[in-house]
Design a protein around this motif. Structure first.
Motif, mmCIF file in Angstrom:
data_model
loop_
_atom_site.group_PDB
_atom_site.id
_atom_site.type_symbol
_atom_site.label_atom_id
_atom_site.label_comp_id
_atom_site.label_asym_id
_atom_site.label_seq_id
_atom_site.Cartn_x
_atom_site.Cartn_y
_atom_site.Cartn_z
ATOM 1 N N HIS A 1 0.812 -1.222 0.000
ATOM 2 C CA HIS A 1 0.000 0.000 0.000
ATOM 3 C C HIS A 1 0.844 1.269 0.000
ATOM 4 O O HIS A 1 0.471 2.262 -0.630
ATOM 5 C CB HIS A 1 -0.973 -0.011 1.169
ATOM 6 N N VAL A 2 1.973 1.243 0.690
ATOM 7 C CA VAL A 2 2.865 2.414 0.663
ATOM 8 C C VAL A 2 3.318 2.668 -0.774
ATOM 9 O O VAL A 2 3.251 3.797 -1.269
ATOM 10 C CB VAL A 2 4.080 2.233 1.604
ATOM 11 N N LYS A 3 3.756 1.629 -1.453
ATOM 12 C CA LYS A 3 4.243 1.785 -2.834
ATOM 13 C C LYS A 3 3.117 2.122 -3.802
ATOM 14 O O LYS A 3 3.351 2.765 -4.828
ATOM 15 C CB LYS A 3 4.997 0.533 -3.279
ATOM 16 N N GLU A 4 1.920 1.706 -3.494
ATOM 17 C CA GLU A 4 0.748 2.059 -4.288
ATOM 18 C C GLU A 4 0.509 3.574 -4.242
ATOM 19 O O GLU A 4 0.055 4.167 -5.203
ATOM 20 C CB GLU A 4 -0.464 1.350 -3.671
ATOM 21 N N MET B 1 1.639 -11.398 -4.213
ATOM 22 C CA MET B 1 0.322 -11.044 -4.741
ATOM 23 C C MET B 1 -0.570 -10.604 -3.583
ATOM 24 O O MET B 1 -0.911 -11.405 -2.718
ATOM 25 C CB MET B 1 -0.316 -12.250 -5.445
ATOM 26 N N HIS B 2 -0.905 -9.337 -3.555
ATOM 27 C CA HIS B 2 -1.818 -8.815 -2.537
ATOM 28 C C HIS B 2 -3.240 -9.168 -2.966
ATOM 29 O O HIS B 2 -3.553 -9.127 -4.157
ATOM 30 C CB HIS B 2 -1.646 -7.301 -2.428
ATOM 31 N N PRO B 3 -4.113 -9.525 -2.028
ATOM 32 C CA PRO B 3 -5.491 -9.855 -2.400
ATOM 33 C C PRO B 3 -6.167 -8.772 -3.244
ATOM 34 O O PRO B 3 -6.964 -9.074 -4.119
ATOM 35 C CB PRO B 3 -6.202 -10.008 -1.046
ATOM 36 N N ALA C 1 -7.388 -6.154 -10.828
ATOM 37 C CA ALA C 1 -7.232 -6.688 -12.184
ATOM 38 C C ALA C 1 -8.591 -7.017 -12.780
ATOM 39 O O ALA C 1 -8.853 -6.722 -13.945
ATOM 40 C CB ALA C 1 -6.342 -7.930 -12.152
ATOM 41 N N THR C 2 -9.481 -7.597 -11.980
ATOM 42 C CA THR C 2 -10.828 -7.920 -12.459
ATOM 43 C C THR C 2 -11.584 -6.651 -12.811
ATOM 44 O O THR C 2 -12.221 -6.553 -13.848
ATOM 45 C CB THR C 2 -11.597 -8.716 -11.381
ATOM 46 N N LYS C 3 -11.497 -5.649 -11.950
ATOM 47 C CA LYS C 3 -12.184 -4.386 -12.184
ATOM 48 C C LYS C 3 -11.662 -3.717 -13.457
ATOM 49 O O LYS C 3 -12.427 -3.242 -14.280
ATOM 50 C CB LYS C 3 -11.967 -3.449 -10.991
#
Length: 154
Positions: free
Chosen positions: A60-63, A129-131, A137-139
């Motif tokens: 999340h930090v890198k996001e 792989m984060h949940p 990816a689906t969205k």
């Protein structure tokens, strides 16, 4: 002559102490891993966790912070002065674990800088792989096959 030698020795010691090179990995293990585990948690570990694993935190930090300097500065600021407004973790994590307490009395800014650089460079590990990656990816694939990140869940 003795006074000069003593003066030089004291100044050298002060400079050496001031420019101490901190070991980010060792500090992370000593100061952070009692709450933030560094592996993917087992079912048993999940039941007793008091904070999210560092892999998810750093995901999340890198996001939210695309370069190392900004991420390190965020980590230092957040760990010293945590707030809901600054939090980058998912709301569910904050509901489950609560807001991280300030670590002002536990870690210095210099130590924290070394820790932040270490965890930025090492977490999450390659292949993690984060949940939320699957949900995103689906969205994105259902959004006209566009790979642009949706802002609807922010």
């Amino acid at each position: 002559m003795k006074k000069t030698f003593v003066c030089v020795a004291l100044m050298s010691s002060a400079l050496l102490f001031a420019s101490q090179n901190y070991d980010g990995k060792k500090l992370f293990e000593e100061k952070c891993m009692s709450c933030h585990i560094a592996t993917i948690p087992t079912i048993k570990q999940k039941r007793s966790m008091v904070a999210p694993p560092i892999m998810g935190v750093m995901f999340h930090v890198k996001e939210n912070y695309s370069n190392k300097e900004d991420a390190v500065n965020f980590i230092i600021d957040y760990v010293m002065n945590p707030s809901l407004k600054k939090a980058v973790c998912m709301p569910g994590s904050i509901r489950r674990f609560g807001l991280m307490p300030s670590m002002k009395d536990t870690v210095t800014k210099d130590e924290l800088k070394a820790i932040a650089k270490y965890i930025y460079d090492n977490y999450p590990p390659k292949g993690f792989m984060h949940p939320n990656m699957n949900k995103q990816a689906t969205k994105n694939s259902s959004n006209n096959n566009c790979n642009v990140k949706s802002n609807t869940n922010q």
